[in-house]
Design an enzyme around this catalytic site. Structure first.
Site, mmCIF file in Angstrom:
data_model
loop_
_atom_site.group_PDB
_atom_site.id
_atom_site.type_symbol
_atom_site.label_atom_id
_atom_site.label_comp_id
_atom_site.label_asym_id
_atom_site.label_seq_id
_atom_site.Cartn_x
_atom_site.Cartn_y
_atom_site.Cartn_z
ATOM 1 N N PHE A 38 0.838 -1.196 0.000
ATOM 2 C CA PHE A 38 0.000 0.000 0.000
ATOM 3 C C PHE A 38 0.878 1.253 0.000
ATOM 4 O O PHE A 38 1.822 1.352 0.775
ATOM 5 C CB PHE A 38 -0.916 0.002 1.233
ATOM 6 C CG PHE A 38 -1.741 1.250 1.341
ATOM 7 C CD1 PHE A 38 -2.724 1.540 0.395
ATOM 8 C CD2 PHE A 38 -1.527 2.159 2.370
ATOM 9 C CE1 PHE A 38 -3.471 2.703 0.484
ATOM 10 C CE2 PHE A 38 -2.270 3.313 2.456
ATOM 11 C CZ PHE A 38 -3.243 3.589 1.517
ATOM 12 N N GLN A 39 0.573 2.184 -0.867
ATOM 13 C CA GLN A 39 1.318 3.433 -1.026
ATOM 14 C C GLN A 39 2.801 3.198 -1.301
ATOM 15 O O GLN A 39 3.661 3.954 -0.851
ATOM 16 C CB GLN A 39 1.124 4.360 0.185
ATOM 17 C CG GLN A 39 -0.298 4.912 0.235
ATOM 18 C CD GLN A 39 -0.467 6.082 1.190
ATOM 19 O OE1 GLN A 39 0.243 6.199 2.176
ATOM 20 N NE2 GLN A 39 -1.431 6.958 0.902
ATOM 21 N N LYS A 49 9.946 2.841 6.392
ATOM 22 C CA LYS A 49 9.356 3.096 7.707
ATOM 23 C C LYS A 49 10.080 2.347 8.826
ATOM 24 O O LYS A 49 10.331 2.899 9.900
ATOM 25 C CB LYS A 49 7.875 2.702 7.697
ATOM 26 C CG LYS A 49 7.129 3.147 8.943
ATOM 27 C CD LYS A 49 5.629 2.992 8.805
ATOM 28 C CE LYS A 49 4.939 3.597 10.022
ATOM 29 N NZ LYS A 49 3.464 3.500 9.926
ATOM 30 N N MET A 100 -0.286 32.490 -23.265
ATOM 31 C CA MET A 100 0.812 32.152 -24.168
ATOM 32 C C MET A 100 0.374 31.120 -25.193
ATOM 33 O O MET A 100 0.778 31.164 -26.350
ATOM 34 C CB MET A 100 2.016 31.655 -23.356
ATOM 35 C CG MET A 100 3.291 31.556 -24.167
ATOM 36 S SD MET A 100 3.751 33.132 -24.925
ATOM 37 C CE MET A 100 4.811 33.837 -23.669
#
Lengths: 565, 163
Positions: free
Chosen positions: A112-113, A162, A478
């Site tokens: 996850f992530q 982590k 632009m």
């Protein structure tokens, strides 16, 4: 005593004297956030989107000469930050970006992530690290700050899983660092400098062309001294504005795609070109073939050898830190018995003044609709040229570069290389935090501002009294200009319907909003806005929708083939 | 023009992908690339065979030098050097072809390192062109499989690349 990885990260930031960390928490960085919470030396600024964090750190770095620091979580935190990292990379801005990563045992398992942070950021960082062992954190952080801020600066990513933030080890922060594989050259080659000085003395039509390298190496004073000693004309790139005082007579304005007539003509027709901390970018010299058509001798000073002879073959390459090299130039120029050819120089200046008299930046000053150039001119007057000006990307950016005369470096903060819309507002936050009492203006357009508008919320939280100058023509200006010139007036998707009421929007974020519709209201509005030293004021200027940026060197054309008003 | 470039780089995870990424990002071509640790386990030695104009080769060496993990870069083609490549070829070797295949292998100073009733596996080292010549010399339809390592290079005489 043993510390956790998270404690070590925060201690490293303290050791580096980091004032602000711009970030957004998430699962993978919770332990680091916990340690930030327990101390008060390093202040954290909570943004509303990770892109904003990196841009804010960028604005901080550009305006101070200290590396910007940001902290984001793994996965989407990183991918959101990538635009900011690439922006800093293209403009060589020192930054350290700390990214959380899933625990080491989960890496590669599509956790996850999870994302391959080192892989995703590799092409847009100066260097990056994945720290797999808590014992490596301190040394890696030291290396990261060292690499980011020395040599040709750039962003460095430190990816920390982590579990590494919870593991423990002794903490020692190295005082100095040496890397056998990384030794940037500082001093220029004396023989080459001597050769260059001789060429400068013999020049008939000399030109000094300088870029962001002068700003980055803190060499503005040295540059001014060299240019005055020589009596030569000087131009700056978009990234170099402020490196040479814009109000000085020897300054010809910015060069390049939207550079002044005099700067571009002098660049094209010079016989000796002294390039300093600039990289002959495609927006600067136009078509290289056309540029080569005129014979000239080129001296090129740059800290990055790969910037030399990349797009343009040079005759005298000098690798070194711009400031150190210019100091050597000053020494040699002062010691030299020769002086530049005054007779030839006089003729050259006569020619340049003729080009200058073309008044290439003129615009209709009698218009009943607000001209965007007028807003910038008034902004310059009201702030007495002393504001820090950030910008987004597009027409407003070019007008700001053309009409705000920067006399000092690190005042003009914009995304030149990557051209990142959405840069201006978050960058202004970093600038304002670094200079709490200074006037900070964000020149933007209604399209760019919406790319990071959520940061108005951050501005409220930290009470940042930024002045947003929104040049609102309801077009991606632009893009519209190119469509008018090169795509038969077919304005494909460049008109934005259903714009928000910016006044109400600003107010809903707790700021002051102003809508300005008449030319005569421009100056009073700016004065009022800047007198509100505690408030963020969002000024929505309703400007002429048909206005174009001139001069313009169309893509594929040469520098002397400008479209003029 | 063909160039053979030697790179000494930190033996760290991801160092190879930095080099490979650089080549693809900047549009340089890689003919072959070999890499392995040196006698000093903290360093890897890489040999890259590439091609390009003088300007492109100059940029390649500068860009390689710019990578933070790269310790030293040498363009071996700038001077005398030796290069070698290893090739393993599995060929069909039946009947009278069996003897012929052995003979050609001997001529090229190759070695047969595995044998079955139907085929040989041949080991051959040399320059790339020698390996090409061997493949041309044998019956093309006999080739079952080839594996080549790409060139490794080293300077001649006292040309030494080390920290």
């Amino acid at each position: 005593m043993e510390l956790t990885g998270a404690e070590i990260v925060v201690r490293c930031l303290q050791e580096e004297g980091v004032e602000y960390v711009f970030g957004y928490p998430g699962g993978a960085v919770l332990f680091i956030y916990d340690e930030l919470f327990k101390q008060n030396k390093v202040k954290h600024v909570l943004v509303r989107h990770e892109q904003g964090a990196v841009h804010a750190a960028d604005g901080y770095a550009r305006s101070t000469d200290k590396p910007g620091v940001s902290l984001v979580t793994s996965g989407p935190g990183v991918t959101n930050a990538v635009t900011g990292i690439a922006t800093a990379y293209m403009d060589s801005i020192p930054q350290v970006i700390i990214t959380g990563q899933v625990p080491t045992h989960a890496i590669g398992l599509d956790a996850f992530q999870e994302c391959d942070t080192v892989g995703i950021t590799r092409p847009c960082v100066k260097h990056n690290f994945l720290v797999k062992d808590v014992r490596d954190i301190a040394l890696t952080m030291k290396k990261a700050f060292f690499i980011a801020s020395t040599g040709r600066p750039g962003p460095v990513v430190v990816d920390i899983p982590k579990d590494v933030t919870t593991a423990k080890t002794e903490f020692h922060y190295p005082e100095t660092i040496a890397m056998r594989s990384y030794n940037p050259v500082i001093k220029g080659h004396t023989g080459q400098i001597k050769k260059a000085v001789q060429m400068l003395m013999q020049a008939k039509r000399p030109m000094v062309y300088t870029g962001g390298g002068v700003v980055l190496s803190g060499a503005a004073e040295e540059l001014a001294q060299v240019v005055r000693l020589l009596g030569f004309p000087c131009t700056n790139t978009l990234m170099g504005l402020g490196a040479y005082p814009a109000t000085d007579r020897q300054f010809l304005g910015m060069l390049g795609m939207h550079g002044t007539y005099e700067a571009n003509m002098a660049m094209q027709h010079c016989d000796v070109l002294f390039a300093i901390g600039a990289r002959f970018d495609d927006r600067v010299i136009g078509n290289p073939k056309h540029f080569f058509a005129e014979p000239r001798t080129i001296i090129h000073v740059d800290i990055d050898p790969s910037s030399i002879s990349k797009r343009v073959k040079v005759d005298v390459p000098i690798v070194g830190n711009v400031r150190d090299v210019l100091r050597d130039f000053i020494r040699q120029l002062e010691a030299s018995r020769e002086k530049p050819d005054q007779e030839a120089l006089k003729t050259w200046w006569t020619q340049i003044e003729l080009w200058r008299s073309r008044d290439c930046l003129k615009y209709d000053r009698t218009s009943a609709i607000i001209k965007p150039q007028h807003v910038i001119e008034k902004l310059y007057e009201v702030t007495r040229g002393e504001a820090f000006v950030t910008s987004d990307v597009g027409q407003h950016q070019m007008w700001a570069a053309q009409f705000y005369k920067f006399d000092r470096p690190r005042r003009w903060i914009n995304s030149g290389g990557l051209g990142t819309m959405g840069f201006g507002l978050p960058a202004a936050m970093g600038v304002q935090l670094a200079h709490p009492d200074a006037a900070v203006a964000c020149v933007t357009g209604e399209a760019s501002i919406q790319m990071c508008i959520q940061e108005l919320s951050t501005c409220k939280q930290y009470r940042l009294p930024i002045k947003v100058v929104n040049l609102n023509n309801k077009y991606m200006g632009m893009v519209r200009q190119w469509q008018e010139f090169f795509h038969g007036n077919r304005y494909a998707e460049s008109y934005m319907d259903a714009l928000p009421d910016f006044v109400k929007l600003a107010e809903s974020y707790g700021h002051v909003g102003m809508k300005i519709e008449k030319p005569e209201d421009v100056e009073p509005a700016l004065k009022e806005a800047f007198s509100r030293s505690k408030d963020l004021v969002f000024m929505d200027f309703v400007t002429d929708q048909t206005e174009n940026v001139f001069p313009m060197v169309p893509g594929g054309k040469g520098l002397s083939e400008m479209i003029l008003v | 023009m063909r160039h053979i470039i030697s790179v000494l780089l930190e033996n760290e995870a991801g160092a190879l992908s930095r080099v490979a990424g650089l080549f693809s990002a900047r549009g340089y071509n890689i003919e072959s690339l070999t890499v392995a640790p040196t006698e000093d386990a903290t360093l890897s030695r890489m040999t890259i065979v590439t091609a390009g104009s003088d300007e492109v080769i100059e940029q390649i060496t500068k860009q390689l030098n710019k990578l933070v993990d790269v310790v030293k870069v040498v363009d071996l083609s700038d001077g005398d050097h030796i290069e070698r490549e290893l090739m393993l070829v599995k060929v069909r070797a039946l009947g009278k072809d069996r003897e012929e295949m052995k003979r050609v292998t001997d001529i090229f100073r190759g070695r047969i390192i595995d044998v079955t009733e139907k085929d040989y596996t041949i080991e051959l080292t040399g320059t790339g062109s020698k390996l090409d010549a061997f493949l041309k010399a044998i019956d093309r339809s006999a080739i079952l499989e080839t594996v080549r390592t790409g060139a490794s290079g080293i300077g001649r005489g006292d040309r030494v690349l080390r920290v």
